[in-house]
Every structure is written in structure tokens, then in C-alpha cells.
Scaffold this motif. Structure first.
Motif, PDB file in Angstrom:
ATOM      1  N   ALA A 167       0.855  -1.074  -0.047  1.00 40.20           N
ATOM      2  CA  ALA A 167       0.022  -0.104   0.139  1.00 40.20           C
ATOM      3  C   ALA A 167       0.764   1.324   0.125  1.00 40.20           C
ATOM      4  O   ALA A 167       0.873   2.141  -0.829  1.00 40.20           O
ATOM      5  CB  ALA A 167      -1.112  -0.170   1.393  1.00 40.20           C
ATOM      6  N   GLU A 168       2.019   1.356   0.885  1.00 42.22           N
ATOM      7  CA  GLU A 168       2.710   2.501   0.862  1.00 42.22           C
ATOM      8  C   GLU A 168       3.225   2.382  -0.402  1.00 42.22           C
ATOM      9  O   GLU A 168       3.915   3.588  -0.907  1.00 42.22           O
ATOM     10  CB  GLU A 168       3.697   2.179   2.068  1.00 42.22           C
TER      11      GLU A 168
ATOM     12  N   ILE B 104       1.812   4.308  -3.119  1.00 40.91           N
ATOM     13  CA  ILE B 104       1.739   5.913  -2.928  1.00 40.91           C
ATOM     14  C   ILE B 104       3.089   6.382  -3.144  1.00 40.91           C
ATOM     15  O   ILE B 104       3.365   7.543  -3.786  1.00 40.91           O
ATOM     16  CB  ILE B 104       1.453   6.130  -1.551  1.00 40.91           C
TER      17      ILE B 104
ATOM     18  N   TYR C  67      -6.527   4.534   3.645  1.00 34.83           N
ATOM     19  CA  TYR C  67      -7.487   4.753   2.526  1.00 34.83           C
ATOM     20  C   TYR C  67      -7.657   6.095   1.914  1.00 34.83           C
ATOM     21  O   TYR C  67      -7.769   6.144   0.820  1.00 34.83           O
ATOM     22  CB  TYR C  67      -8.933   4.171   3.136  1.00 34.83           C
TER      23      TYR C  67
ATOM     24  N   SER D 277      -4.626   6.860  -0.036  1.00 39.03           N
ATOM     25  CA  SER D 277      -4.645   6.084  -1.377  1.00 39.03           C
ATOM     26  C   SER D 277      -5.585   6.602  -2.327  1.00 39.03           C
ATOM     27  O   SER D 277      -5.154   6.197  -3.539  1.00 39.03           O
ATOM     28  CB  SER D 277      -4.931   4.521  -0.955  1.00 39.03           C
TER      29      SER D 277
ATOM     30  N   SER E  62      -3.138   1.153  -4.397  1.00 37.51           N
ATOM     31  CA  SER E  62      -2.935   1.080  -2.867  1.00 37.51           C
ATOM     32  C   SER E  62      -4.126   0.889  -2.177  1.00 37.51           C
ATOM     33  O   SER E  62      -4.210   0.304  -0.994  1.00 37.51           O
ATOM     34  CB  SER E  62      -2.260   2.580  -2.555  1.00 37.51           C
ATOM     35  N   ILE E  63      -5.324   1.241  -2.589  1.00 38.46           N
ATOM     36  CA  ILE E  63      -6.578   0.926  -1.930  1.00 38.46           C
ATOM     37  C   ILE E  63      -6.699  -0.362  -1.746  1.00 38.46           C
ATOM     38  O   ILE E  63      -7.351  -0.788  -0.843  1.00 38.46           O
ATOM     39  CB  ILE E  63      -7.918   1.659  -2.751  1.00 38.46           C
TER      40      ILE E  63
END
Length: 395
Positions: free
Chosen positions: A2-3, A6, A63, A66, A168-169
Motif C-alpha cells: 500500500a505504501e 503511494i 484509505y 490511497s 494502494s486502496i
């Protein structure tokens, strides 16, 4: 992951945006003025967010980041192509604000939910997402430019990467760890609950280094573009190669820390990074010689991992030095310091370039500030080790 998605946007825009803006008709000083608002966005929100997350769940903020970071990235590109200055300022400000929602909570989230004996690995892995993002984005930019430089222009490549950031979401949704939320003993707004003298001592070297970094890191791409005539795809590949070494360095941090300790590891890596920056900057003096670009490339590749290796160690020592009740506010203040310093440094860079100040002189100011920061970190480490022996550092 996820990171990572971004940071993929962050790394790509850091490497390409200013070059794209110059090609679109903006000067390097104008570009510096616009991107300063990215850092202003983080500065305005950092401390309020740090106070807000104290005693609250954090994951939902991931969230938010993201969704908003890719969205405002696309808006930045639209603003540049339309030369809409007002919208460009606003989109940069909002992009920085959106990035804050993952940048600030990530460290408290790790410290809350990770075992003490795995903290160094966890923090190093978090830091390495920037490196892996630099590798992937650099290779992608180079390959797409090589395939079709017209279809895959700087603008289109950045748009593709911004859109991919929405992935990323999905990865935030896959985080299934039961989030630990520490109990609050006082009000979030009770500023007397924090150890301000300890926090000040811990954050001074961050402030010094951040000011210096803000004069260099956002503008290294246009240094290579204007001084050594390195276009987007070639700088992107250079950044990818450097990021490989940054990632390797980040993964070696736990072994380095356990092998030689904070007192040797942090000052040594930072000092060598400062030397590499000085050698990089001074290539402008002989830029007309063929060897200059090769020296600059080598110094850049060496500087990146050396400076970044110190990051996880300095973050860990600062967080443990200030103690658990100060960690959220310190995470927020660290982001505020970096962003505030980079905001001021970007405006200072803009002013210096408008007056004809050479890149080499700007970068040498950075090296001087880095040197002062290294010295302060050394004394902070000595104080940390003294407190640790006396049992004053929280376990």
C-alpha cells in the motif's frame, strides 16, 4: 505494498515533474515556487494530525491517502499542461496534504503493532518502499520512453503512474492485523503531557538536515538536466540504479546496527554521504569535460544509499529516545519539520536561482548543514546510550 504505490507516485513526480515543467515552459525557479506548496500542505496538517491520531485507530487514514494522492497527482499534470497557475498551487497543496495521511501515521502504526525486537526490520522495510518505488518508476519511465517517446511523453508517463497509485486502496484493504490502540491518559490537546525539552533535543538534527535536504533533493533532477544535459529517461534510469543500492542499504540496516552500533553507523554513513554530495556538486566546475557526468553519476549512486541507510536508525533512536507518550507528536513534528524546511528551502532555492546562484553553491550549503546535523546526532546518540544504561529509555 500500500505504501509502495503511494511512494511510486512520489518518486516519479520527484524525478520527472520539474523536467516536465521546464519542457512545458516553466523556469527552474518557477517550478521551485510551485512545488514548495506540496511541502506547505504537509506542514499545515502535520501537527494537528499528530494530535488527532493519538489514542485513535490509524488504518482508515491510509484509505484516504490511497485515493487522494493519485487524484491530486492527475490534477497537477492537468494544471501544468493548461498552465493554470492557481490550480497548480492548489493541487500541489492538496497533494501534500493527502500524502500526509500515510506519511505521518505510518511510524506510530508500526510502533504500535510491531514487536520490539522486530522494530528495526519493520522501519527499514517501510523506508525501503521509497527505494523500490524509485527502482520501478525509473525502469518504467526509461522503458516507456524508449518504446515511444511521443506516446509516452513525460506527462503521459506520470499520468499512468498516478493512475496505478489507486492500487494502494486494494492493498490497504488486505491489512488484516487487529490494530492496537494505546490507552489515552490525558486529553489530546493537553500539550503539557509531552516532554518538550526531550523532543527538542531529539528533533534539532532533523531540522538542520531537513533544511539542507530541501535545497538539494527536489532539484537534483534539474541539476543533471541543466548542468550535465541528462534527459528524463536517463535520469529516471540513474535514479532507479541508485534506488537499487538504497534498497539494499535499507535491508542491511539491522545487521549494520547490530554489528557496529548507532555511534559508529550513523555518523559514518552520513559523513560519507556528505563527502559524496560535495564531489557531486563540484562537477559543475568542470561540466564541459566528459568525465564530469561520470563523476556526478558515481557520486549520486553512492550518496543515495549512504544517506538513506542512516534514516531508519535515526528514526528508531529518536522514537525510542522520546518515549511512547511522545511518539505520535514526534512523528507529526518530524513531518512538519521536513515539509516546513523543504517549503522554506524551495522558496530559498527559487530566490537563489533568480539571482543567478549556481547549483554547486546551493548544494555546498546543503553539505555544510548536513555536517552540522551529523555532529548533533553524534551527541544525541551518546545521550541516548547514557540514558539506556541508566534504564531511562522505555522498553
Amino acid at each position: 505494498m500500500a505504501e509502495f504505490f503511494i511512494q511510486l507516485i512520489n518518486a516519479s513526480f520527484m524525478a520527472v515533474q520539474l523536467i516536465y515543467m521546464q519542457k512545458a515552459g516553466f523556469s527552474d525557479s518557477e517550478g521551485a515556487g510551485f512545488i514548495s506548496f506540496r511541502f506547505l500542505g504537509v506542514l499545515l496538517l502535520a501537527v494537528p494530525l499528530g494530535l488527532f491520531i493519538k489514542g485513535r485507530k490509524i488504518k482508515w487514514l491510509f484509505y484516504l491517502s490511497s485515493f487522494l494522492v493519485p487524484l491530486f497527482g492527475l490534477l497537477i499534470l492537468y494544471s501544468i499542461s493548461e498552465k493554470n497557475h492557481a490550480l497548480l498551487y492548489i493541487s500541489q497543496l492538496c497533494w501534500g496534504t493527502a500524502f500526509t495521511f500515510i506519511q505521518i501515521p505510518i511510524m506510530p502504526y508500526i510502533l504500535r503493532n510491531c514487536k520490539k525486537d522486530q522494530q528495526t526490520e519493520a522501519i527499514s522495510l517501510s523506508y525501503s518502499t521509497w527505494s523500490f518505488a524509485g527502482i520501478v518508476s525509473g525502469i518504467a519511465i526509461y522503458l516507456l520512453s524508449a518504446i515511444d517517446p511521443v506516446l509516452f511523453s513525460d506527462r503521459n508517463i506520470l499520468a499512468i503512474i498516478a493512475i496505478s497509485g489507486f492500487a494502494s486502496i486494494y492493498y490497504v484493504s488486505k491489512i488484516n492485523v487487529k490494530e492496537h490502540v494505546p490507552m489515552m491518559k490525558t486529553s489530546r490537546m493537553d500539550l503539557s503531557d509531552f516532554d518538550w525539552l526531550v523532543i527538542f533535543k531529539a528533533l534539532v538534527p532533523t531540522m538542520i538536515i531537513a533544511v539542507g535536504a530541501g535545497l538539494t533533493i527536489p532539484f537534483i533532477s534539474i541539476f543533471f538536466y541543466n548542468v550535465h544535459h541528462m534527459d528524463t529517461e536517463h535520469f529516471a534510469m540513474l535514479n532507479a540504479v541508485a534506488s537499487v543500492f538504497v534498497a539494499l542499504g535499507a535491508m542491511l540496516v539491522p545487521q549494520v546496527k547490530r554489528g557496529i552500533g548507532y555511534k559508529v553507523a550513523i555518523p559514518t554513513t552520513q559523513s560519507l554521504a556528505v563527502l559524496a554530495l560535495v564531489l557531486l556538486a563540484t562537477t559543475q566546475f568542470y561540466a564541459g569535460m566528459t568525465i564530469a557526468v561520470y563523476v556526478a553519476i558515481m557520486c549520486f549512486i553512492l550518496r543515495q544509499p549512504l544517506m538513506n541507510m542512516a534514516g531508519p536508525m535515526t528514526s528508531e533512536i529518536v522514537m525510542n529516545y522520546v518515549g511512547k507518550r511522545n511518539q505520535e507528536i514526534v512523528s507529526a513534528l518530524t513531518s512538519a519539520i521536513w515539509s516546513g524546511s523543504w517549503f522554506i528551502s524551495s522558496l530559498l532555492f527559487k530566490m537563489l536561482r533568480e539571482t543567478g546562484f549556481a547549483y554547486v553553491n546551493v548544494f555546498l550549503i546543503t553539505a555544510t548543514l548536513y555536517g552540522l546535523g551529523v555532529i548533533w546526532y553524534y551527541f544525541l546518540i551518546l545521550d541516548y546510550q547514557k540514558k539506556e544504561k541508566l534504564g531511562l529509555i522505555e522498553g
